[in-house]
Design a protein around this motif. Structure first.
Motif, PDB file in Angstrom:
ATOM      1  N   UNK A 160       0.851  -1.187  -0.012  1.00 63.08           N
ATOM      2  CA  UNK A 160       0.043   0.040   0.072  1.00 63.08           C
ATOM      3  C   UNK A 160       0.986   1.310  -0.077  1.00 63.08           C
ATOM      4  N   UNK A 161       0.495   2.300  -0.952  1.00 65.14           N
ATOM      5  CA  UNK A 161       1.249   3.569  -0.854  1.00 65.14           C
ATOM      6  C   UNK A 161       0.682   4.462   0.162  1.00 65.14           C
ATOM      7  N   UNK A 162       1.269   5.187   0.837  1.00 64.33           N
ATOM      8  CA  UNK A 162       0.647   6.477   1.772  1.00 64.33           C
ATOM      9  C   UNK A 162       0.244   7.344   0.935  1.00 64.33           C
ATOM     10  N   UNK A 163      -0.727   7.878   1.230  1.00 67.91           N
ATOM     11  CA  UNK A 163      -1.186   9.298   0.549  1.00 67.91           C
ATOM     12  C   UNK A 163      -0.825  10.524   0.863  1.00 67.91           C
ATOM     13  N   UNK A 164      -0.253  10.577   2.281  1.00 68.46           N
ATOM     14  CA  UNK A 164       0.563  11.803   2.570  1.00 68.46           C
ATOM     15  C   UNK A 164       1.862  12.112   2.055  1.00 68.46           C
ATOM     16  N   UNK A 165       2.530  10.957   2.448  1.00 73.07           N
ATOM     17  CA  UNK A 165       4.161  10.830   1.662  1.00 73.07           C
ATOM     18  C   UNK A 165       4.001   9.921   0.776  1.00 73.07           C
ATOM     19  N   UNK A 166       4.046  10.429  -0.571  1.00 71.47           N
ATOM     20  CA  UNK A 166       3.772   9.761  -1.923  1.00 71.47           C
ATOM     21  C   UNK A 166       4.913   8.899  -2.111  1.00 71.47           C
ATOM     22  N   UNK A 169       5.902   3.379   1.152  1.00 70.81           N
ATOM     23  CA  UNK A 169       5.207   2.058   0.721  1.00 70.81           C
ATOM     24  C   UNK A 169       5.118   1.167   2.104  1.00 70.81           C
ATOM     25  N   UNK A 170       3.996   0.472   2.349  1.00 64.45           N
ATOM     26  CA  UNK A 170       4.064  -0.795   3.309  1.00 64.45           C
ATOM     27  C   UNK A 170       3.843  -1.810   2.639  1.00 64.45           C
ATOM     28  N   UNK A 171       4.458  -3.097   3.293  1.00 62.90           N
ATOM     29  CA  UNK A 171       4.269  -4.129   2.534  1.00 62.90           C
ATOM     30  C   UNK A 171       4.083  -5.284   3.942  1.00 62.90           C
ATOM     31  N   UNK A 172       3.365  -6.521   3.650  1.00 65.98           N
ATOM     32  CA  UNK A 172       2.979  -7.360   4.540  1.00 65.98           C
ATOM     33  C   UNK A 172       3.322  -8.791   3.997  1.00 65.98           C
ATOM     34  N   UNK A 173       3.703  -9.582   4.910  1.00 65.81           N
ATOM     35  CA  UNK A 173       4.184 -10.703   4.145  1.00 65.81           C
ATOM     36  C   UNK A 173       3.837 -12.042   5.322  1.00 65.81           C
ATOM     37  N   UNK A 174       4.047 -13.171   4.732  1.00 67.70           N
ATOM     38  CA  UNK A 174       3.855 -14.511   5.347  1.00 67.70           C
ATOM     39  C   UNK A 174       4.954 -14.690   6.531  1.00 67.70           C
ATOM     40  N   UNK A 175       6.059 -13.949   6.424  1.00 70.39           N
ATOM     41  CA  UNK A 175       7.130 -13.990   7.463  1.00 70.39           C
ATOM     42  C   UNK A 175       6.754 -13.295   8.596  1.00 70.39           C
ATOM     43  N   UNK A 176       5.592 -12.826   8.683  1.00 70.02           N
ATOM     44  CA  UNK A 176       5.263 -12.151  10.130  1.00 70.02           C
ATOM     45  C   UNK A 176       5.891 -10.728  10.043  1.00 70.02           C
ATOM     46  N   UNK A 178       5.820  -6.366   8.650  1.00 70.62           N
ATOM     47  CA  UNK A 178       5.593  -5.229   7.906  1.00 70.62           C
ATOM     48  C   UNK A 178       6.767  -4.606   7.669  1.00 70.62           C
ATOM     49  N   UNK A 179       7.042  -4.297   6.481  1.00 73.46           N
ATOM     50  CA  UNK A 179       8.183  -3.542   5.978  1.00 73.46           C
ATOM     51  C   UNK A 179       7.590  -2.000   5.522  1.00 73.46           C
ATOM     52  N   UNK A 180       8.266  -1.009   5.632  1.00 75.68           N
ATOM     53  CA  UNK A 180       8.131   0.303   5.066  1.00 75.68           C
ATOM     54  C   UNK A 180       9.391   0.456   4.159  1.00 75.68           C
ATOM     55  N   UNK A 181       8.721   0.879   3.071  1.00 72.28           N
ATOM     56  CA  UNK A 181       9.656   1.258   2.000  1.00 72.28           C
ATOM     57  C   UNK A 181       9.737   2.888   1.704  1.00 72.28           C
ATOM     58  N   UNK A 182      10.811   3.382   1.329  1.00 72.94           N
ATOM     59  CA  UNK A 182      10.895   4.858   0.571  1.00 72.94           C
ATOM     60  C   UNK A 182      11.346   4.577  -0.736  1.00 72.94           C
TER      61      UNK A 182
END
Length: 296
Positions: A160-166, A169-176, A178-182
């Motif tokens: 998912x993209x953040x709508x405020x900070x364009x 990006x956040x991602x969620x996985x089977x590895x338990x 949630x990672x945030x990316x720029x």
């Protein structure tokens, strides 16, 4: 109307109690209830506008995993396990009376796609997550990879993209995790760790810092990213894995679960479940979910 009378009555008296607390007059309460009644009676049925084929072979293995509109709701993308992303022009799809619709672009991928998300500012920018654990940023119209992130150790279910900070990006996985990316950096900037698989992750559309994710441990977690040591709230009323979370507005979110229920949550103090929606008959599969201010 008789069938739903109890719900409407409850809605009215809930407003009555809220208005007594906020000192609203009866006319304003009736006006707001009229708007609810209008929305309730506005639609009586659904009809298909178009049917689109995601893959040539109509078999169960060609499941469509994600359908999302771009920032202007002019184009939408469909993606899934056939390792393809198809971009369609919505106006052209609805206008075509012959039912033959061709995508404006088709992207071949190297892995099955689990989720996609459009950027709220850059019209062509799109993010995808896949079964190999990769998060990829695309130029959707050129079909070009802009960035590839490969830190997840298992299948990545949601992005998912953040709508405020364009660029966030956040991602969620089977590895338990949630990672945030720029979009401007080569590696993740923050990791939230959970004891169970992450099925869905979503930013609060009105906030830079708030994020929710649904987990296989039957719970919805709501975080303030300025303090990632512990969640602000954990919603616990589902009985099976939470497959999707979506925000209605700043203070309300909905979750879908493989327990066949959809729940409406309030993030305002005290956090609570405002309503449960039933009707789906579901054994194991994810029930797709989209939402806005008025409808789920």
């Amino acid at each position: 109307m008789n069938f739903y009378f109890h719900d409407l009555e409850k809605n009215y008296f809930n407003r009555f109690q809220e208005d007594a607390f906020h000192h609203k007059d009866a006319r304003q309460r009736l006006t707001e209830f009229k708007e609810t009644l209008t929305k309730f009676t506005h639609f009586s049925n659904l009809r298909p506008l178009a049917s689109l084929s995601y893959a040539k072979e109509f078999v169960v293995h060609n499941i469509v995993s994600s359908i999302e509109f771009d920032k202007d709701a002019e184009f939408f993308a469909i993606a899934g396990v056939a390792k393809k992303i198809k971009i369609f022009d919505y106006a052209a799809v609805v206008k075509d009376s012959l039912g033959i619709n061709y995508p404006v672009n088709e992207i071949d991928c190297t892995s099955k796609i689990s989720c996609l998300s459009w950027n709220s500012y850059f019209k062509a920018m799109m993010a995808t997550s896949d079964y190999e654990g990769s998060v990829i940023l695309w130029d959707a119209f050129l079909g070009k990879k802009l960035s590839v992130y490969q830190e997840h150790e298992k299948r990545c279910w949601s992005v998912d993209f953040n709508r405020i900070d364009i660029n966030l990006v956040a991602s969620g996985s089977d590895d338990g995790k949630v990672k945030l990316w720029s979009a401007n950096m080569d590696s993740s900037i923050t990791t939230l760790t959970s004891s169970a698989n992450i099925c869905s992750v979503k930013f609060n559309p009105a906030s830079l810092y708030h994020l929710a994710y649904g987990s296989a441990d039957h719970r919805v977690y709501y975080y303030d990213l300025r303090n990632t040591r512990s969640p602000l709230t954990v919603f616990k009323e589902h009985r099976k894995a939470v497959s999707y979370v979506k925000f209605l507005n700043r203070h309300e979110l909905v979750s879908a679960s493989t327990d066949s229920q959809i729940k409406l949550w309030s993030t305002e103090a005290p956090p609570s479940c405002r309503r449960s929606y039933t009707g789906h008959l579901n054994e194991k599969n994810f029930v797709g979910l989209t939402a806005n201010e008025d409808y789920i």
